[in-house]
Design a protein around this motif. Structure first.
Motif, short mmCIF file in Angstrom:
data_model
loop_
_atom_site.label_atom_id
_atom_site.label_comp_id
_atom_site.label_asym_id
_atom_site.label_seq_id
_atom_site.Cartn_x
_atom_site.Cartn_y
_atom_site.Cartn_z
N ASP A 335 38.01 34.00 46.61
CA ASP A 335 38.45 35.39 46.56
C ASP A 335 37.32 36.32 46.14
OD1 ASP A 335 41.06 34.96 47.38
OD2 ASP A 335 41.74 34.47 45.37
N ARG A 343 41.89 48.17 50.61
CA ARG A 343 43.07 47.54 51.18
C ARG A 343 43.36 48.03 52.59
NH1 ARG A 343 47.29 44.53 49.03
NH2 ARG A 343 49.06 44.40 50.47
N ARG A 379 45.42 37.74 47.08
CA ARG A 379 46.03 37.16 45.89
C ARG A 379 45.37 37.76 44.65
NH1 ARG A 379 45.78 30.80 45.48
NH2 ARG A 379 47.15 31.07 47.31
N ASP A 380 46.19 38.32 43.76
CA ASP A 380 45.71 38.83 42.47
C ASP A 380 44.51 39.77 42.62
OD1 ASP A 380 47.67 37.30 41.20
OD2 ASP A 380 46.35 35.56 41.09
N GLY A 381 44.59 40.70 43.54
CA GLY A 381 43.53 41.68 43.71
C GLY A 381 42.30 41.17 44.42
N GLY A 382 42.37 39.97 45.00
CA GLY A 382 41.24 39.43 45.74
C GLY A 382 41.65 39.04 47.15
N ASP A 384 40.58 36.39 50.41
CA ASP A 384 39.83 35.18 50.70
C ASP A 384 38.70 35.48 51.68
OD1 ASP A 384 38.92 32.63 51.14
OD2 ASP A 384 40.77 31.85 52.01
#
Length: 484
Positions: A335, A343, A379-382, A384
């Motif tokens: 991540d 975003r 996921r959680d601000g990250g 992949d």
């Protein structure tokens, strides 16, 4: 028992290695084999083979009808084996490299001849051009007809795959369990010269033992080189041969030079160390690939005492259990901060990538498909890194190198201490030498062949190719590196 092994070519590459391994492994058993291939081999370890020119790739083969190709194959196999084969072991027939081979095999199946189809790769998995060519030329644009031609099902027809993912997908498409075999590749590097560089004297070379095609995720390899301790060198063994791959590859070479990354490319060169010697010299073997059929990069280095670091691919690794491969230095995702890219930019990339991926197979996104993509990516601000395309990856890489203070946001490289490495090396080397040896492979092949040979002939049905497409094109699986 007489067996005809069938493959388009023996020009090098993973499938060629496996075909040669199969013939070598079966040499110790009461099984006579011949390889039928489209043109003279380029590898030195090809055993007994016969040329059937109609087996070449579509662009190279002479004009031949399915009936003519089937007759040529039967004649060549019979002459080499002293009689018709008890079974045909055919590699990658459904990949789209030939528009006539699946039809010729269908004629053999209709005669009641026993076939073992070994699928290393799928046209449904990131090869839309191949799929469209087969759909247009073989099935008049009707996917159900293509399924019937590519994936026949009958008592005398068996399939073999390399990993649990493909096994599951074929089961869900309707293939009976006793006609579907999970056949792990052997891990055999052949004769290897004595180690010239003891572990204590190895230079800190982190080697990616791969041909740097797109799905090998070269941008992630560059990212790790930017995070490595000063003095660590990185290298790849080979560049891509396909002209389509060249522009992206050359761009990564340019980026690595501009950013001063400690990487040398294409270390396997005439007059230099060969693949095994170079791998033996490395301190660590790396893999950042996002898609594999079997994953030799996870296995071969351990035979030479070299630990493996990089991206894990759980669905293609052997199942867990008492003989599970020890992989302490792999990760399932990498991540990077979502706000480095924004975003909105990621959402647009996901939407467009999904649309193009599905359109290539004649499909459209469903109402919730983009949300499914983003749920897998973020996921959680990250997000992949391996899901991103080259321009997005380059943006992250430049920000990481130029703004060194932000490197703390990334996880560090860690391949632990020499002592723990030794434990992992000993465990994995023992496992590979026992479970994945050529001798063990030959035993598994013989048992499979006996089962196929005992199978009763029956009427022929077919698998549900739409289910295969559903599985391979699931939104959660989307990576922009696999979208044309």
């Amino acid at each position: 028992m007489r067996v005809a092994l069938v493959h388009y070519h023996l020009q090098g590459g993973g499938v060629t290695r496996i075909v040669c391994h199969q013939q070598k492994a079966l040499g110790r058993h009461d099984i006579k084999t011949v390889i039928l291939t489209g043109k003279p081999p380029a590898v030195r370890d090809a055993g007994d083979y016969r040329i059937v020119s109609g087996l070449q790739y579509e662009a190279d083969r002479p004009a031949v009808t399915p009936a003519e190709l089937a007759a040529q194959m039967r004649a060549a196999a019979g002459a080499a084996l002293g009689g018709p084969p008890d079974l045909w072991h055919v590699h990658n027939h459904s990949l789209g490299k030939s528009l006539v081979l699946p039809l010729a095999l269908g004629l053999l199946a209709a005669r009641g001849e026993r076939l073992l189809y070994q699928l290393h790769d799928f046209a449904e998995d990131g090869r839309p051009g191949n799929y469209r060519a087969m759909l247009a030329a073989m099935a008049a644009g009707r996917r159900q007809i293509l399924s019937r031609l590519l994936y026949p099902q009958g008592g005398h027809l068996h399939y073999a795959v390399l990993n649990r993912r493909d096994h599951q997908f074929l089961c869900e498409a309707g293939l009976g369990g006793d006609h579907l075999h999970l056949l792990h590749n052997p891990v055999d590097l052949g004769p290897v010269a004595p180690e010239v560089f003891p572990a204590a004297e190895r230079e800190p070379l982190w080697l990616y033992p791969t041909r740097a095609i797109r799905r090998k995720n070269l941008g992630e390899f560059l990212l790790w080189s930017a995070l490595a301790p000063r003095g660590t060198r990185f290298g790849t063994t080979s560049g891509p041969e396909n002209p389509v791959e060249q522009p992206r590859y050359r761009r990564w070479l340019q980026v690595a030079g501009e950013l001063g990354l400690p990487i040398r490319f294409e270390l396997v060169q005439p007059g230099g160390p060969d693949f095994s010697a170079l791998l033996q010299r490395a301190e660590v073997a790396m893999t950042t690939s996002i898609a594999e059929g079997f994953g030799m990069a996870f296995l071969e280095p351990w035979l030479l005492g070299v630990p493996v670091f990089g991206r894990n691919l759980p669905e293609i690794m052997p199942p867990a259990g008492a003989e599970k491969l020890c992989q302490p230095w792999t990760y399932d995702r990498l991540d990077v901060p979502l706000d480095w890219l924004g975003r909105g930019r990621i959402e647009r990339a996901a939407q467009e990538g999904l649309r193009r991926c599905l359109a290539a197979y004649g499909r459209n996104p469903g109402k919730d498909d983009v949300h499914r993509v983003l749920a897998a990516w973020i996921r959680d601000g990250g997000v992949d890194f391996g899901r991103l395309d080259e321009p997005l990856q380059e943006t992250v890489l430049r920000r990481l190198v130029v703004g060194q203070a932000q490197s703390a946001l990334m996880q560090p490289m860690d391949v632990a201490t020499a002592a723990s490495r030794g434990d992992a090396v000993a465990t994995n080397r023992s496992l590979l030498q026992n479970r994945y040896s050529l001798a063990r492979y030959g035993e598994a092949l013989e048992a499979m062949y006996r089962q196929v040979a005992r199978s009763a002939t029956s009427a022929i049905d077919h698998l549900d190719g739409e289910i295969l497409l559903d599985r391979f094109l699931a939104p959660e699986r989307l990576s922009l590196l696999r979208v044309d």
